[in-house]
Scaffold this motif. Structure first.
Motif, PDB file in Angstrom:
ATOM      1  N   VAL A  91      -3.470  49.100  10.054  1.00  0.00           N
ATOM      2  CA  VAL A  91      -4.287  48.508   8.890  1.00  0.00           C
ATOM      3  C   VAL A  91      -5.177  49.715   8.585  1.00  0.00           C
ATOM      4  N   THR A  92      -5.192  50.312   7.266  1.00  0.00           N
ATOM      5  CA  THR A  92      -5.799  51.350   6.627  1.00  0.00           C
ATOM      6  C   THR A  92      -6.599  51.125   5.442  1.00  0.00           C
ATOM      7  N   VAL A  93      -7.779  51.026   5.641  1.00  0.00           N
ATOM      8  CA  VAL A  93      -8.649  50.677   4.492  1.00  0.00           C
ATOM      9  C   VAL A  93      -9.620  51.716   4.073  1.00  0.00           C
ATOM     10  N   SER A  94      -9.772  52.146   2.817  1.00  0.00           N
ATOM     11  CA  SER A  94     -10.511  53.073   1.984  1.00  0.00           C
ATOM     12  C   SER A  94     -10.930  52.614   0.798  1.00  0.00           C
ATOM     13  N   ASP A  95     -12.372  52.619   0.341  1.00  0.00           N
ATOM     14  CA  ASP A  95     -12.733  52.481  -0.870  1.00  0.00           C
ATOM     15  C   ASP A  95     -12.329  50.793  -1.276  1.00  0.00           C
ATOM     16  N   THR A 117      -8.031  51.794  10.736  1.00  0.00           N
ATOM     17  CA  THR A 117      -8.532  53.004  10.465  1.00  0.00           C
ATOM     18  C   THR A 117      -9.402  52.483   8.993  1.00  0.00           C
ATOM     19  N   LEU A 118     -10.674  53.086   9.033  1.00  0.00           N
ATOM     20  CA  LEU A 118     -11.681  52.930   7.892  1.00  0.00           C
ATOM     21  C   LEU A 118     -12.130  54.136   7.455  1.00  0.00           C
ATOM     22  N   ASN A 119     -11.731  54.391   6.008  1.00  0.00           N
ATOM     23  CA  ASN A 119     -12.112  55.658   5.330  1.00  0.00           C
ATOM     24  C   ASN A 119     -13.177  55.366   4.128  1.00  0.00           C
ATOM     25  N   GLY A 120     -13.636  56.457   3.629  1.00  0.00           N
ATOM     26  CA  GLY A 120     -14.348  56.288   2.518  1.00  0.00           C
ATOM     27  C   GLY A 120     -15.567  55.159   2.347  1.00  0.00           C
ATOM     28  N   THR A 134      -6.961  35.112  17.335  1.00  0.00           N
ATOM     29  CA  THR A 134      -6.710  34.275  18.618  1.00  0.00           C
ATOM     30  C   THR A 134      -5.500  34.982  19.192  1.00  0.00           C
ATOM     31  N   GLY A 135      -4.642  35.724  18.727  1.00  0.00           N
ATOM     32  CA  GLY A 135      -3.355  36.251  19.037  1.00  0.00           C
ATOM     33  C   GLY A 135      -3.768  37.529  20.546  1.00  0.00           C
ATOM     34  N   THR A 136      -3.000  37.677  21.376  1.00  0.00           N
ATOM     35  CA  THR A 136      -3.065  38.473  22.147  1.00  0.00           C
ATOM     36  C   THR A 136      -2.435  39.620  21.681  1.00  0.00           C
ATOM     37  N   VAL A 137      -2.987  40.754  22.084  1.00  0.00           N
ATOM     38  CA  VAL A 137      -2.322  42.243  21.729  1.00  0.00           C
ATOM     39  C   VAL A 137      -1.800  42.651  23.138  1.00  0.00           C
ATOM     40  N   LYS A 138      -0.534  42.776  23.190  1.00  0.00           N
ATOM     41  CA  LYS A 138       0.361  43.224  24.413  1.00  0.00           C
ATOM     42  C   LYS A 138      -0.042  44.549  24.791  1.00  0.00           C
ATOM     43  N   GLY A 139      -0.220  45.160  23.894  1.00  0.00           N
ATOM     44  CA  GLY A 139      -0.434  46.855  23.979  1.00  0.00           C
ATOM     45  C   GLY A 139      -1.821  47.072  24.136  1.00  0.00           C
ATOM     46  N   SER A 140      -2.332  48.004  23.222  1.00  0.00           N
ATOM     47  CA  SER A 140      -3.534  48.949  23.188  1.00  0.00           C
ATOM     48  C   SER A 140      -4.140  48.713  21.883  1.00  0.00           C
ATOM     49  N   THR A 141      -5.437  48.518  21.518  1.00  0.00           N
ATOM     50  CA  THR A 141      -6.006  48.761  20.255  1.00  0.00           C
ATOM     51  C   THR A 141      -6.732  50.088  19.904  1.00  0.00           C
ATOM     52  N   ASN A 142      -6.207  50.571  18.762  1.00  0.00           N
ATOM     53  CA  ASN A 142      -6.841  51.983  18.475  1.00  0.00           C
ATOM     54  C   ASN A 142      -7.550  51.923  17.085  1.00  0.00           C
ATOM     55  N   VAL A 143      -8.904  52.233  17.181  1.00  0.00           N
ATOM     56  CA  VAL A 143      -9.627  51.911  16.000  1.00  0.00           C
ATOM     57  C   VAL A 143     -10.311  53.133  15.491  1.00  0.00           C
ATOM     58  N   THR A 144      -9.994  53.795  14.325  1.00  0.00           N
ATOM     59  CA  THR A 144     -10.946  54.972  14.001  1.00  0.00           C
ATOM     60  C   THR A 144     -11.695  54.634  12.718  1.00  0.00           C
ATOM     61  N   ILE A 145     -12.916  55.099  12.608  1.00  0.00           N
ATOM     62  CA  ILE A 145     -14.082  54.867  11.426  1.00  0.00           C
ATOM     63  C   ILE A 145     -14.452  56.406  11.183  1.00  0.00           C
ATOM     64  N   TYR A 146     -14.085  56.501   9.851  1.00  0.00           N
ATOM     65  CA  TYR A 146     -14.442  57.835   9.105  1.00  0.00           C
ATOM     66  C   TYR A 146     -15.652  57.704   8.299  1.00  0.00           C
TER      67      TYR A 146
END
Length: 186
Positions: A91-95, A117-120, A134-146
């Motif tokens: 998921v990438t969101v900007s403006d 990822t959140l931009n702008g 409510t769903g399980t993430v079997k891997g990892s979560t990666n969040v970046t905020i600019y």
């Protein structure tokens, strides 16, 4: 019937209810791609959603990518959906404006990793979760905020994350609390 991939592009207009990159009761065996650059999803009182995945449990997808560069969602933004995502969600969101919450996953499980990822000039009315609703993430979560403004809390996880949560913040404003983990079982 199953399809190999989907692309949903929204550049304007109004969707009264929700929009899904996946299907209703049919799987997408490969990638579901959603691109939104304008328009509005949901009415302010209905809290509808934009989802990279499908609208029911049987509507599984291989992977999802949601890119939002404009427009308004009066409810929720989900990288996943009601059905499971076999691979990764991005998921990438900007403006853009999200009235309620952002989730890297959804109600269904994510077999791989989630990325948000959140931009702008992003405006989020309430909370941001790197993991699922409510769903399980079997891997990892990666969040970046600019940049942007989150008017509620920020969670690196969600309902349940089996791997690690990874949060990097370069800018922006979080008006509530910041949690490296999730809100339930991370």
């Amino acid at each position: 019937a199953a399809v190999s991939s989907t692309t949903l592009t929204i550049t304007g207009g109004n969707v009264t209810l929700s929009a899904y990159g996946g299907g209703s009761n049919s799987p997408v065996t490969g990638a579901s791609t959603v691109i939104m650059s304008g328009g509005t999803i949901g009415k302010p009182t209905l809290y509808q959603a934009l989802s990279g995945g499908g609208s029911h449990e049987n509507a599984t997808v291989g992977s999802t990518t949601v890119t939002m560069t404009g427009g308004t969602i009066n409810g929720y933004l989900y990288g996943g959906g009601e059905g499971s995502v076999n691979g990764n969600t991005t998921v990438t969101v900007s403006d853009a404006t999200i009235g309620r919450w952002i989730y890297g996953g959804g109600s269904g499980a994510v077999g791989g990793n989630t990325s948000v990822t959140l931009n702008g000039n992003v405006r989020v009315g309430e909370n941001v979760y790197g993991g699922g609703y409510t769903g399980t993430v079997k891997g990892s979560t990666n969040v970046t905020i600019y940049g942007g403004t989150i008017n509620g809390n920020f969670y690196g996880g969600g309902a349940n994350v089996e791997g690690s949560t990874n949060v990097t913040i370069y800018g922006g404003t979080i008006k509530g609390n910041l949690y490296g983990a999730g809100s339930v079982n991370t």
